[in-house]
Design an enzyme around this catalytic site. Structure first.
Site, PDB file in Angstrom:
ATOM      1  N   ALA A 552     -15.141  15.225  26.410  1.00  0.00           N
ATOM      2  CA  ALA A 552     -14.262  15.110  27.575  1.00  0.00           C
ATOM      3  C   ALA A 552     -12.874  14.715  27.064  1.00  0.00           C
ATOM      4  O   ALA A 552     -12.669  13.573  26.641  1.00  0.00           O
ATOM      5  CB  ALA A 552     -14.795  14.056  28.539  1.00  0.00           C
ATOM      6  N   GLU A 553     -11.957  15.664  27.111  1.00  0.00           N
ATOM      7  CA  GLU A 553     -10.625  15.396  26.531  1.00  0.00           C
ATOM      8  C   GLU A 553      -9.866  14.351  27.338  1.00  0.00           C
ATOM      9  O   GLU A 553      -9.145  13.514  26.776  1.00  0.00           O
ATOM     10  CB  GLU A 553      -9.813  16.691  26.443  1.00  0.00           C
ATOM     11  CG  GLU A 553     -10.206  17.612  25.299  1.00  0.00           C
ATOM     12  CD  GLU A 553     -11.562  18.270  25.500  1.00  0.00           C
ATOM     13  OE1 GLU A 553     -12.020  18.365  26.661  1.00  0.00           O
ATOM     14  OE2 GLU A 553     -12.173  18.698  24.502  1.00  0.00           O
ATOM     15  N   PHE A 579      -7.732  22.475  23.849  1.00  0.00           N
ATOM     16  CA  PHE A 579      -8.541  21.791  24.857  1.00  0.00           C
ATOM     17  C   PHE A 579      -7.830  20.596  25.478  1.00  0.00           C
ATOM     18  O   PHE A 579      -8.359  19.939  26.365  1.00  0.00           O
ATOM     19  CB  PHE A 579      -9.891  21.383  24.254  1.00  0.00           C
ATOM     20  CG  PHE A 579     -10.629  22.563  23.676  1.00  0.00           C
ATOM     21  CD1 PHE A 579     -10.845  23.701  24.447  1.00  0.00           C
ATOM     22  CD2 PHE A 579     -11.051  22.574  22.361  1.00  0.00           C
ATOM     23  CE1 PHE A 579     -11.486  24.811  23.929  1.00  0.00           C
ATOM     24  CE2 PHE A 579     -11.689  23.681  21.823  1.00  0.00           C
ATOM     25  CZ  PHE A 579     -11.912  24.805  22.608  1.00  0.00           C
ATOM     26  N   HIS A 620      -8.624  28.852  20.291  1.00  0.00           N
ATOM     27  CA  HIS A 620      -8.627  28.006  19.091  1.00  0.00           C
ATOM     28  C   HIS A 620      -7.388  28.292  18.250  1.00  0.00           C
ATOM     29  O   HIS A 620      -7.401  28.142  17.035  1.00  0.00           O
ATOM     30  CB  HIS A 620      -9.879  28.265  18.241  1.00  0.00           C
ATOM     31  CG  HIS A 620     -11.152  27.850  18.902  1.00  0.00           C
ATOM     32  ND1 HIS A 620     -11.790  28.628  19.827  1.00  0.00           N
ATOM     33  CD2 HIS A 620     -11.888  26.708  18.800  1.00  0.00           C
ATOM     34  CE1 HIS A 620     -12.873  28.007  20.252  1.00  0.00           C
ATOM     35  NE2 HIS A 620     -12.963  26.834  19.652  1.00  0.00           N
TER      36      HIS A 620
END
Ligand SMILES: Cc1ncc(C[n+]2csc(CCOP(=O)(O)OP(=O)(O)O)c2C)c(N)n1
Length: 820
Positions: A552-553, A579, A620
Site C-alpha cells: 500500500a503506497e 506506483f 515500470h
C-alpha cells in the site's frame, strides 16, 4: 457526596447480555449462564468486576467448548475444524473480557474526570455557537466585506470530549524537544477532542482564530483547521483520511521508541470509505501498533446517508476484517466513550495493537454553517438547544426525532446530578462561564491583526527565502552570473561501485549514523532486501530497521510523514515510482503542505526507482518527477552518478523537508558509470546545486538522470567536429539551480534541454520558459526541448526506442541548433 456510577450486578448482567448479542449473538445464552455461575450479580464496583473477569472467562469456556460439532475435516486449507472453533471461542471470551474490563474502568471514572467532561462538552458547544455567530454577524471584516469563516460544528457530538480524558495530555508532556504525550488526529467535528487535549482559553482562541483566518499560531492564516502539535493535536486536513495514515506513522514511531505513547485517529463514517483509512488500520493491526481508530457514525456524510456509504451492519464490524477488536457504543454517552478509549489505550500501551471504536450519534446541525439552511430547512443560530426542523430540510426526520432526546449535555448533567457529582442546577453556571471565556477569546480574535501579506510566500521549506513574484524585465538585465566549476566526480573505475551499490551505501551511511533512521517499504525487509536486492547487503546489520510495509503506497508514505513528525528519519521506498500514484495524496496534500500550513517539519526521504530504457512497459518505466516538481514543499533529487547517489542520500537524510530521491533503474548496474567510492560516508551535496559535467561555449545541453550520460556522449561526438557543448546535470529539480541554468544559457547562447520524460508539461518546458524569460537577450536560437513522445511508455523494444529520445535525434537537434 460522590457515589461511583457502578453498574449494579443486575444491570451489569443486562449490559453484558446486550453486548454479547451485538458482537457474538450465538454465545448469548452461554454467557448469561456463565455470568450467573461466576457470581456476576454480586459485582458492584471496580475491584469486584476485575476479579470477576477470570472466573467468567473460565465458566464461559467451559460452556462453549462442549458445543464443538464433531467434525474431523478442515474449515479452510491447513485449518482444522477444532482449531477454527477454538479461535472463535477465544475471540468471544476476549470480547466479553474486554466488556468486563470496560465495566471496571467505567466504575473507576472519578468525579473530577466526569465534571471535566461535562465542562468540556459545554465549552465545545459554546465555542461552536460562537463560530456560528461569527458566520452570521459579520463582525470580522476584510476590506468592505464580511469574512465569515468556514465553520464546521459538532452539535450533538460534544461527548467526543470524553475520548481524551485518560490520554497522556497536559503540560507534563510538553518539552523543549517537542510533545511527549499521546497524539490525536481530529477531523472537522472533533473540536471537543481537541479541547480535551488542552482545555484552556488559548486553545479556544486558536480554534476561533484559525477559522477566522487571523494572524497567530499555529495556522497564521494559512489553514483553517483546528489543532496544535505542541499539545498533541495533529492539525486536521480537509482530505478526510489523510491524518489516519499520519497516525499510523506516529504509532510506528511510538512503537520504535518503546515510549508507551498512543496515536488516536478519528474519522466520520463517510471518511471511513477512503482507502487511506483502510491502509492505516490494516498496517497498524498487522504490526500491533499503539493506535486507536474511532469512527463517528453521525448518520450523514455531508448529505449522504449511511446506506449509500456502506453495507455494513455496524461500522465496528469492519474491525473483523483487520483482525482487531471493534465495539459500537452510544456516541452521546460520555461515560461509555471515556471507558472505551481508556480500554483501547490500555490495550495499545500493552502491545496488543489497535482497536476500533464506533460511536453512534447524529449530527444535529448542517454539514457547515451555510448548510444549516439545507439540512434543517432553515438557518439556525448557535444555541444551547437543538434547533427545530422546518419542512424542507434534507435531514432524516425520524432519526432527528430519535436523537433530539439524547442531547449529551443536559443528559450527562442529569446523570451527574443523580450520582451526586454535580450540584442540582449547576449546569447553568457552567454554561455562563464557558460563554464568558469564549466571548473574551472571540473579542481578541476580532481585534487581532490579519497576517502580513508577505507571509503568503514564506514557510514552504525550512531553509528557503520567501517566494515572491519578480518581473525579469525589471531591473538589471545585463548581469552575467558566474558559471559553476566543472565537476566530474570520481573518474570511471571498472572495479568501482555501481549506482545500485552507491544507493545502498547511502542508505547504510544513514542507518549507521543515526538510530532514528529506518527503512519502510514493500518487500524491503525479511530475507529479501527490495525488488532489486539493493538493500540485501544491509539486512544482517539492520534487519530490525528495514521494515516491510503492507502492499500500500499510501501507507508507506503516510507512515513516513507520521514517523518524521514524531522525530524519526524514515526512508520510504516506492517499489517502482509508477506506483506512487496510489499514494499521491500523502505526498501532495500531506507531506508537502505541513510546514506551510502549521510549521511542522517532515524530514522524510522517499526512494523512487524510476525510468525507462529497459523495455519494462507502461507501469515500470515512467518519469513521475514532473508530478511533484510543481508541488511546493517537496524537494526532488535526481543523481546521475554513483558518487552523487551516495552523497545526495546524505543530503536528503539531513534535510528537514520531504525529499523525493529518484534513482534511475537503468543506471543501477550500468558498467559504464562505475566509480570508486571512499569507505567513509561522503559529505552531503547542497540540494539545489547542479553539476557542470563538461565545459563548452557553443551549446548548453541541460539534462538530468540517465540522460546526462546520453548528453555527454552526444557532446563527445560534437567535440569531434570542434563543437564544444557544455553539459549541465541538474542533479536536483526542486529546488532548481536556476542560477547555473541561466549562467550557462548566457554563456552558450544556445540551449538544448534533453530529458527522458514526455515532452508536454515536463521539466524541459518549465526550464525553457525560465531561460527565455531571464536570458532572452543572450540567446542566438530558440530554446529546444527534446523529450519522449506524449504517450504512455510502450513495452516492446522497437516501440520504446521510438518513444524515447534517441541519441542520434539529440545529436541532430544539437547540430541544427548550433547551425541556426
Ligand atoms: C477526501 C475528501 N473528499 C471529500 C471531501 C469533502 N467533504 C468534506 S466533509 C464531507 C463529509 C464527511 O462525512 P463524514 O466523514 O461522515 O464526517 P461528518 O461530516 O459527518 O462528520 C465531505 C464529502 C473531503 N473533505 N475530503
Amino acid at each position: 457526596m460522590h457515589r461511583p456510577r457502578t453498574a449494579a450486578g443486575a444491570t451489569l448482567g443486562r449490559e453484558l447480555a446486550a453486548f454479547v448479542l451485538e458482537r457474538h449473538p450465538f454465545v448469548a445464552s452461554a454467557a448469561s449462564v456463565a455470568f450467573d455461575a461466576s457470581g456476576g450479580h454480586a459485582a458492584r464496583d471496580e475491584t469486584a468486576i476485575e476479579s470477576l473477569r477470570a472466573a467468567f472467562a473460565r465458566e464461559l469456556r467451559a460452556r462453549l467448548q462442549p458445543m464443538f460439532p464433531d467434525h474431523a475435516g478442515e474449515t479452510t486449507p491447513r485449518v482444522t475444524a477444532r482449531e477454527r472453533f477454538s479461535t472463535a471461542i477465544d475471540e468471544a471470551i476476549d470480547a466479553c473480557d474486554g466488556f468486563l474490563r470496560r465495566a471496571a474502568i467505567r466504575a473507576s471514572l472519578t468525579p473530577t474526570e466526569r465534571l471535566e467532561i461535562l465542562r468540556g462538552m459545554v465549552l465545545t458547544r459554546a465555542t461552536d455557537n460562537r463560530l456560528k455567530a461569527f458566520f452570521t454577524n459579520g463582525e470580522v471584516r476584510y476590506g468592505d466585506a464580511a469574512f465569515q469563516g468556514k465553520g464546521f460544528r459538532s452539535l450533538g457530538q460534544e461527548a467526543i470530549y470524553a475520548a481524551g480524558i485518560r490520554l497522556r495530555r497536559g503540560a507534563e508532556y510538553e518539552s523543549p524537544d517537542g510533545w511527549r504525550g499521546d497524539v490525536i488526529a481530529p477531523v472537522i467535528r472533533d473540536l471537543g477532542a481537541a479541547l480535551a487535549m488542552r482545555p484552556t482559553a488559548e486553545t479556544v482562541r486558536m480554534a476561533l482564530s484559525a477559522q477566522m483566518a487571523k494572524a497567530g499560531p499555529p495556522m497564521n492564516g494559512k489553514d483553517l483547521h483546528i489543532g496544535g502539535f505542541a499539545y498533541g493535536v495533529l492539525p486536521a486536513s480537509a482530505p478526510l483520511a489523510i491524518g489516519t495514515l499520519t497516525i499510523a506513522g506516529l504509532a510506528l514511531a511510538f512503537a520504535r521508541e518503546g515510549s508507551g505513547r498512543v496515536a488516536v485517529s478519528f474519522i466520520g463514517e463517510g471518511g471511513s470509505s477512503l482507502g487511506e483509512w483502510h491502509e492505516a488500520i490494516n498496517l497498524c493491526a498487522a504490526r500491533k501498533l499503539p493506535a486507536i481508530f474511532c469512527v463517528e457514525n453521525n448518520q450523514t456524510a455531508l448529505s449522504t446517508p449511511v446506506r449509500d456509504q456502506s453495507a455494513v451492519r455496524v461500522f465496528a464490524d469492519k474491525a473483523v476484517g483487520y483482525g482487531i477488536p471493534g465495539i459500537t457504543i452510544d456516541g452521546t454517552d460520555p461515560d461509555e466513550i471515556a471507558t472505551a478509549f481508556a480500554w483501547a489505550l490500555e490495550r495499545a500501551r500493552g502491545g496488543k495493537g489497535p482497536a476500533l471504536i464506533e460511536l453512534v450519534c447524529m449530527r444535529m446541525c448542517g454539514h457547515a454553517h451555510h448548510d444549516d439552511m439545507l439540512y434543517l430547512g432553515k438557518d439556525a443560530p448557535g444555541a444551547w438547544d437543538y434547533p427545530p426542523l422546518a419542512e424542507q430540510g434534507y435531514v432524516n426526520r425520524e432519526l432527528y426525532g430519535y436523537w433530539s432526546s439524547r442531547d449529551p449535555i443536559p443528559a450527562y448533567a442529569s446523570r451527574l446530578e443523580r450520582d451526586n457529582v454535580l450540584e442540582p442546577g449547576a449546569l447553568e453556571g457552567i454554561k455562563r462561564d464557558a460563554e464568558a471565556l469564549v466571548e473574551e477569546q472571540a473579542q481578541r480574535v476580532i481585534s487581532a491583526p490579519w497576517p502580513q501579506a508577505d507571509e503568503a510566500g514564506a514557510g514552504v521549506c525550512a531553509d528557503a527565502p520567501p517566494r515572491v513574484r519578480l518581473d525579469p524585465l525589471e531591473g538589471e538585465r545585463n548581469g552575467v552570473a558566474e558559471l559553476p566549476a566543472v565537476e566530474t566526480g570520481p573518474a570511471f573505475d571498472r572495479k568501482g561501485a555501481t549506482f545500485l551499490e552507491a544507493v545502498m551505501l547511502g542508505v547504510r551511511d544513514a542507518l549507521r549514523a543515526d538510530p532514528r533512521v529506518f527503512v519502510y517499504g514493500e518487500d524491503v525487509g525479511g530475507p529479501y532486501g527490495n525488488a532489486f536486492l539493493l538493500l540485501r547487503p544491509l539486512l544482517q546489520e539492520f534487519g530490525d530497521r528495514i521494515l516491510n510495509s503492507p502492499l500500500a503506497e499510501g501507507a508507506v508514505l503516510g507512515v513516513c510523514v507520521g514517523a518524521a513528525l514524531a522525530g524519526q528519519r524514515p526512508i520510504g521506498e516506492m517499489q517502482f515510482n509508477d506506483f506512487v500514484a496510489t499514494g499521491f495524496n500523502q505526498l501532495v496534500n500531506n507531506a508537502a503542505k505541513i510546514r506551510y500550513r502549521w510549521g511542522g517539519s517532515v524530514p522524510m526521504v522517499v526512494r523512487m526507482p524510476w525510468g525507462g530504457l529497459r523495455h519494462a512497459g507502461p507501469y515500470h518505466s515512467q518519469n513521475t518527477e514532473p508530478w511533484f516538481y510543481r508541488t511546493p514543499g517537496l524537494k526532488i533529487v535526481v543523481p546521475s552518478t554513483p558518487a552523487d547517489a551516495r552523497a545526495l542520500m546524505a543530503s536528503a537524510i539531513a534535510d528537514p523537508d520531504p525529499v523525493l530521491y529518484y534513482e534511475h533503474i537503468a543506471l543501477y548496474r550500468d558498467p559504464r558509470i562505475r566509480q570508486r567510492l571512499d569507505d567513509s560516508a561522503p559529505a552531503p551535496i547542497p540540494i539545489g546545486r547542479a553539476a557542470l559535467r563538461r565545459a563548452g561555449d557553443r551549446l548548453a545541453i541541460i539534462s538530468y538522470g540517465a540522460y546526462v550520460h546520453t548528453a555527454l556522449r552526444v557532446a563527445e561526438r560534437l567535440a569531434a567536429d570542434r563543437i564544444e557543448a557544455a553539459v549541465l546535470d541538474l542533479r536536483s529539480l526542486a529546488p532548481l539551480d536556476r542560477a547555473s541554468v541561466i549562467a550557462l544559457a548566457k554563456h552558450c547562447s544556445r540551449v538544448l534541454i534533453v530529458h527522458e520524460d514526455s515532452r508536454t508539461g515536463g521539466i524541459g518546458e518549465s526550464l525553457a520558459a525560465i531561460v527565455q524569460e531571464e536570458a532572452f537577450a543572450w540567446l542566438d536560437a530558440p530554446v529546444r526541448v527534446i523529450g519522449a513522445l506524449d504517450t504512455p511508455v510502450p513495452y516492446s523494444p522497437p516501440l520504446e526506442e521510438r518513444f524515447l529520445p534517441r541519441e542520434d535525434e539529440i545529436e541532430r537537434a544539437a547540430r541544427l541548433l548550433v547551425a541556426y
